[in-house]
Design an enzyme around this catalytic site. Structure first.
Site, PDB file in Angstrom:
ATOM      1  N   ARG A 161      18.434 -35.535 108.402  1.00  0.00           N
ATOM      2  CA  ARG A 161      18.716 -36.852 107.810  1.00  0.00           C
ATOM      3  C   ARG A 161      19.420 -36.711 106.461  1.00  0.00           C
ATOM      4  O   ARG A 161      20.310 -37.500 106.115  1.00  0.00           O
ATOM      5  CB  ARG A 161      17.396 -37.618 107.668  1.00  0.00           C
ATOM      6  CG  ARG A 161      17.580 -39.056 107.315  1.00  0.00           C
ATOM      7  CD  ARG A 161      16.378 -39.895 107.693  1.00  0.00           C
ATOM      8  NE  ARG A 161      16.623 -41.266 107.320  1.00  0.00           N
ATOM      9  CZ  ARG A 161      16.018 -41.868 106.315  1.00  0.00           C
ATOM     10  NH1 ARG A 161      15.104 -41.229 105.614  1.00  0.00           N
ATOM     11  NH2 ARG A 161      16.316 -43.116 106.017  1.00  0.00           N
ATOM     12  N   HIS A 194      22.999 -38.409 105.669  1.00  0.00           N
ATOM     13  CA  HIS A 194      23.151 -39.450 104.640  1.00  0.00           C
ATOM     14  C   HIS A 194      24.109 -39.037 103.525  1.00  0.00           C
ATOM     15  O   HIS A 194      24.688 -39.885 102.862  1.00  0.00           O
ATOM     16  CB  HIS A 194      21.781 -39.852 104.076  1.00  0.00           C
ATOM     17  CG  HIS A 194      21.046 -40.791 104.975  1.00  0.00           C
ATOM     18  ND1 HIS A 194      20.154 -41.753 104.533  1.00  0.00           N
ATOM     19  CD2 HIS A 194      21.073 -40.933 106.333  1.00  0.00           C
ATOM     20  CE1 HIS A 194      19.675 -42.430 105.567  1.00  0.00           C
ATOM     21  NE2 HIS A 194      20.206 -41.938 106.671  1.00  0.00           N
ATOM     22  N   HIS A 223      17.976 -38.638 116.813  1.00  0.00           N
ATOM     23  CA  HIS A 223      16.636 -39.231 116.732  1.00  0.00           C
ATOM     24  C   HIS A 223      15.678 -38.625 117.752  1.00  0.00           C
ATOM     25  O   HIS A 223      14.531 -39.052 117.836  1.00  0.00           O
ATOM     26  CB  HIS A 223      16.711 -40.757 116.914  1.00  0.00           C
ATOM     27  CG  HIS A 223      17.259 -41.461 115.705  1.00  0.00           C
ATOM     28  ND1 HIS A 223      17.712 -42.758 115.732  1.00  0.00           N
ATOM     29  CD2 HIS A 223      17.418 -41.046 114.423  1.00  0.00           C
ATOM     30  CE1 HIS A 223      18.137 -43.108 114.524  1.00  0.00           C
ATOM     31  NE2 HIS A 223      17.976 -42.088 113.710  1.00  0.00           N
ATOM     32  N   TRP A 234      10.565 -41.112 118.056  1.00  0.00           N
ATOM     33  CA  TRP A 234      11.346 -41.623 119.186  1.00  0.00           C
ATOM     34  C   TRP A 234      10.979 -40.876 120.476  1.00  0.00           C
ATOM     35  O   TRP A 234      11.230 -41.356 121.564  1.00  0.00           O
ATOM     36  CB  TRP A 234      12.838 -41.444 118.930  1.00  0.00           C
ATOM     37  CG  TRP A 234      13.443 -42.349 117.895  1.00  0.00           C
ATOM     38  CD1 TRP A 234      14.134 -43.510 118.149  1.00  0.00           C
ATOM     39  CD2 TRP A 234      13.467 -42.180 116.468  1.00  0.00           C
ATOM     40  NE1 TRP A 234      14.565 -44.054 116.961  1.00  0.00           N
ATOM     41  CE2 TRP A 234      14.179 -43.269 115.921  1.00  0.00           C
ATOM     42  CE3 TRP A 234      12.949 -41.224 115.584  1.00  0.00           C
ATOM     43  CZ2 TRP A 234      14.405 -43.425 114.543  1.00  0.00           C
ATOM     44  CZ3 TRP A 234      13.169 -41.374 114.215  1.00  0.00           C
ATOM     45  CH2 TRP A 234      13.881 -42.460 113.711  1.00  0.00           C
ATOM     46  N   ASP A 261      19.107 -48.320 118.450  1.00  0.00           N
ATOM     47  CA  ASP A 261      18.905 -47.376 119.563  1.00  0.00           C
ATOM     48  C   ASP A 261      19.064 -48.121 120.891  1.00  0.00           C
ATOM     49  O   ASP A 261      19.749 -47.660 121.809  1.00  0.00           O
ATOM     50  CB  ASP A 261      17.495 -46.762 119.529  1.00  0.00           C
ATOM     51  CG  ASP A 261      17.212 -45.961 118.278  1.00  0.00           C
ATOM     52  OD1 ASP A 261      18.077 -45.147 117.889  1.00  0.00           O
ATOM     53  OD2 ASP A 261      16.124 -46.126 117.684  1.00  0.00           O
TER      54      ASP A 261
HETATM   55  C1  HEM Z   1      23.080 -45.075 114.378  1.00  0.00           C
HETATM   56  C2  HEM Z   1      22.630 -45.578 113.243  1.00  0.00           C
HETATM   57  C3  HEM Z   1      21.357 -45.086 112.610  1.00  0.00           C
HETATM   58  C4  HEM Z   1      20.355 -45.850 112.147  1.00  0.00           C
HETATM   59  C5  HEM Z   1      20.326 -47.353 112.097  1.00  0.00           C
HETATM   60  C6  HEM Z   1      19.303 -44.954 111.700  1.00  0.00           C
HETATM   61  C7  HEM Z   1      18.120 -45.356 111.150  1.00  0.00           C
HETATM   62  C8  HEM Z   1      17.053 -44.533 110.863  1.00  0.00           C
HETATM   63  C9  HEM Z   1      15.771 -44.956 110.354  1.00  0.00           C
HETATM   64  C10 HEM Z   1      15.382 -46.393 110.060  1.00  0.00           C
HETATM   65  C11 HEM Z   1      15.001 -43.861 110.217  1.00  0.00           C
HETATM   66  C12 HEM Z   1      13.552 -43.792 109.698  1.00  0.00           C
HETATM   67  C13 HEM Z   1      13.527 -43.290 108.266  1.00  0.00           C
HETATM   68  C14 HEM Z   1      12.132 -43.221 107.680  1.00  0.00           C
HETATM   69  O1  HEM Z   1      11.388 -44.206 107.788  1.00  0.00           O
HETATM   70  O2  HEM Z   1      11.789 -42.175 107.099  1.00  0.00           O
HETATM   71  C15 HEM Z   1      15.774 -42.736 110.642  1.00  0.00           C
HETATM   72  C16 HEM Z   1      15.326 -41.443 110.676  1.00  0.00           C
HETATM   73  C17 HEM Z   1      16.070 -40.384 111.083  1.00  0.00           C
HETATM   74  N1  HEM Z   1      17.430 -40.391 111.344  1.00  0.00           N
HETATM   75 FE1  HEM Z   1      18.550 -42.026 111.676  1.00  0.00          FE
HETATM   76  N2  HEM Z   1      19.706 -43.683 111.898  1.00  0.00           N
HETATM   77  C18 HEM Z   1      20.960 -43.704 112.442  1.00  0.00           C
HETATM   78  C19 HEM Z   1      21.749 -42.617 112.753  1.00  0.00           C
HETATM   79  C20 HEM Z   1      21.382 -41.315 112.567  1.00  0.00           C
HETATM   80  C21 HEM Z   1      22.248 -40.192 112.700  1.00  0.00           C
HETATM   81  C22 HEM Z   1      23.764 -40.289 113.007  1.00  0.00           C
HETATM   82  C23 HEM Z   1      21.495 -39.076 112.473  1.00  0.00           C
HETATM   83  C24 HEM Z   1      21.902 -37.627 112.464  1.00  0.00           C
HETATM   84  C25 HEM Z   1      23.013 -37.144 112.998  1.00  0.00           C
HETATM   85  C26 HEM Z   1      20.148 -39.508 112.190  1.00  0.00           C
HETATM   86  C27 HEM Z   1      19.073 -38.688 111.957  1.00  0.00           C
HETATM   87  C28 HEM Z   1      17.787 -39.126 111.668  1.00  0.00           C
HETATM   88  C29 HEM Z   1      16.626 -38.258 111.645  1.00  0.00           C
HETATM   89  C30 HEM Z   1      16.601 -36.775 112.015  1.00  0.00           C
HETATM   90  C31 HEM Z   1      15.543 -39.058 111.265  1.00  0.00           C
HETATM   91  C32 HEM Z   1      14.084 -38.620 111.105  1.00  0.00           C
HETATM   92  C33 HEM Z   1      13.791 -38.304 109.652  1.00  0.00           C
HETATM   93  C34 HEM Z   1      12.367 -37.833 109.397  1.00  0.00           C
HETATM   94  O3  HEM Z   1      11.576 -37.680 110.333  1.00  0.00           O
HETATM   95  O4  HEM Z   1      12.033 -37.635 108.221  1.00  0.00           O
HETATM   96  N3  HEM Z   1      20.126 -40.875 112.233  1.00  0.00           N
HETATM   97  N4  HEM Z   1      17.027 -43.171 111.020  1.00  0.00           N
END
Ligand code: HEM
Length: 350
Positions: free
Chosen positions: A97, A101, A230, A262, A291
């Site tokens: 993440r 970001h 995810h 997820w 998603d």
């Molecule tokens: C498509 C649009 C996306 C949205 C709306 C989105 C939104 C989110 C949200 C709301 C979370 C939860 C964060 C938290 O509460 O800590 C999250 C976690 C995460 N996202 Fe996304 N995301 C998107 C795309 C991506 C992309 C492109 C990647 C990587 C290539 C990614 C990788 C991750 C990962 C690995 C987590 C887990 C983080 C953790 O467990 O600490 N996301 N994302």
């Protein structure tokens, strides 16, 4: 001759290590080769991995072309430290993440660096870490800061992307064809404005995803493939506002317990994200509106000739997902980046 070149490169590395402020400002920094004290520094700096002649040459070029490019040897050793960090703390998801970001603020319509945003290390500054979308990422920075401190001749921008790609690979994902040499921004005034990253619950999720990812120069296939990240990690209501405080899959960790994942095995990179999003059969698993859009929007799940190329295909065919994910991840990691040397370099060459 080769020995003299290697010695010059070592002294340059010692100079860079000994004078980080000069390195940051890009001022030239010369060392008298006769100084015994500096020779000792040079010897100590020379201890880590011996580079083949080609590597030495590229390192010299990188150091002289712009003073902020990463040292390939240090990056390579840092990768081993990242693997150890992953083994001991299970922090794969948050490192992925972090990389996403930093890169995902890129705007292809802005030509100038660093105004165009992207993978430039700006996410290390409080100004950007405080953006709502980055809630919790301070923990990722704290985890890798000791590695940055240990290897002063690598950039934050490279370290973030190295950490993310290594996390994917170590979780069982595909090898990402990465390149390195990203230059760092130097101050918080160079951070992008807030609001560049996607929302999880916009009124029209598919339109919103396209608006944000097209601005980055990415297409439908890349949106769907990258969303597959995810398969790792959890959402925590106290950070993003999304997800349950805990589920049967997260209440015992590993790592800090809690949040909603997820997938059941949220430290394993595979295509289970697409299977679970498609079925939506388990209340303990998360499906964000963005998603769900991957299986609701016609162009995200099939092509115009009704072949299942994206979400439907990835749910059935893990190899296809891995191939497209690896390409899309590498592209994401390069967005907006300024490379030195300009073509970047691959760690496979060292
Ligand atoms: C498509 C649009 C996306 C949205 C709306 C989105 C939104 C989110 C949200 C709301 C979370 C939860 C964060 C938290 O509460 O800590 C999250 C976690 C995460 N996202 Fe996304 N995301 C998107 C795309 C991506 C992309 C492109 C990647 C990587 C290539 C990614 C990788 C991750 C990962 C690995 C987590 C887990 C983080 C953790 O467990 O600490 N996301 N994302």
């Amino acid at each position: 001759m080769a020995e003299r070149l290697a010695a010059a490169a070592t002294l340059r590395a010692a100079a860079i290590t000994a004078a980080p402020s000069a390195r940051r400002t890009g001022r030239a920094f010369f060392l008298p080769s006769s100084s015994p004290a500096l020779a000792r520094v040079a010897l100590r700096a020379a201890a880590p991995p011996r580079l083949p002649q080609r590597a030495t040459t590229v390192r010299c070029m990188a150091a002289s072309a712009t003073a902020t490019a990463s040292d390939p040897a240090q990056l390579k050793t840092a990768r081993e430290d990242i693997k150890e960090l992953l083994r001991t703390t299970h922090c794969h998801p948050i490192l992925v993440r972090l990389g996403w970001h930093d890169a995902g603020t890129y705007d292809k319509n802005i030509k100038e660096w660093p105004q165009r945003g992207g993978a430039n290390g700006s996410l290390r500054f409080d100004a950007e870490l405080k953006h709502g979308a980055n809630a919790g990422l301070i923990n990722a920075l704290k985890l890798i800061q000791p590695i940055k401190d240990k290897y002063p001749s690598i950039t934050f921008a490279d370290l973030f992307q190295l950490a993310s790609a290594t996390a994917i690979e170590e979780a069982g994902g595909p090898k990402i064809p990465m390149k390195y040499g990203r230059v760092d921004v130097t101050g918080p005034e160079q951070c992008p404005p807030e609001g560049k990253l996607p929302d999880a619950g916009p009124s029209s999720p598919a339109d919103h995803l396209r608006e944000v990812f097209y601005r980055m120069g990415l297409d439908d296939k890349e949106i769907v493939a990258l969303s597959g990240a995810h398969t790792l990690g959890r959402s925590r209501p106290e950070r993003s506002g999304w997800g349950k405080p805990e589920t049967k899959y997260t209440k015992n960790g590993p790592g800090a317990p809690g949040g909603q994942s997820w997938t059941p095995e949220w430290l394993k990179f595979d295509n289970s994200y697409f299977k679970e999003i498609k079925e939506k059969r388990d209340q303990d698993l998360l499906v964000l509106p963005t998603d769900a859009a991957l299986f609701e929007d016609p162009a995200f799940k099939v092509t115009s000739d009704t072949q299942n190329v994206y979400a439907e295909k990835y749910a059935k065919d893990q190899d296809a997902f891995f191939k497209d994910y690896a390409e899309a991840h590498a592209k994401l990691s390069n967005l907006g980046a300024e490379f030195s040397p300009p073509q970047g370099f691959s760690l496979d060459d060292y």
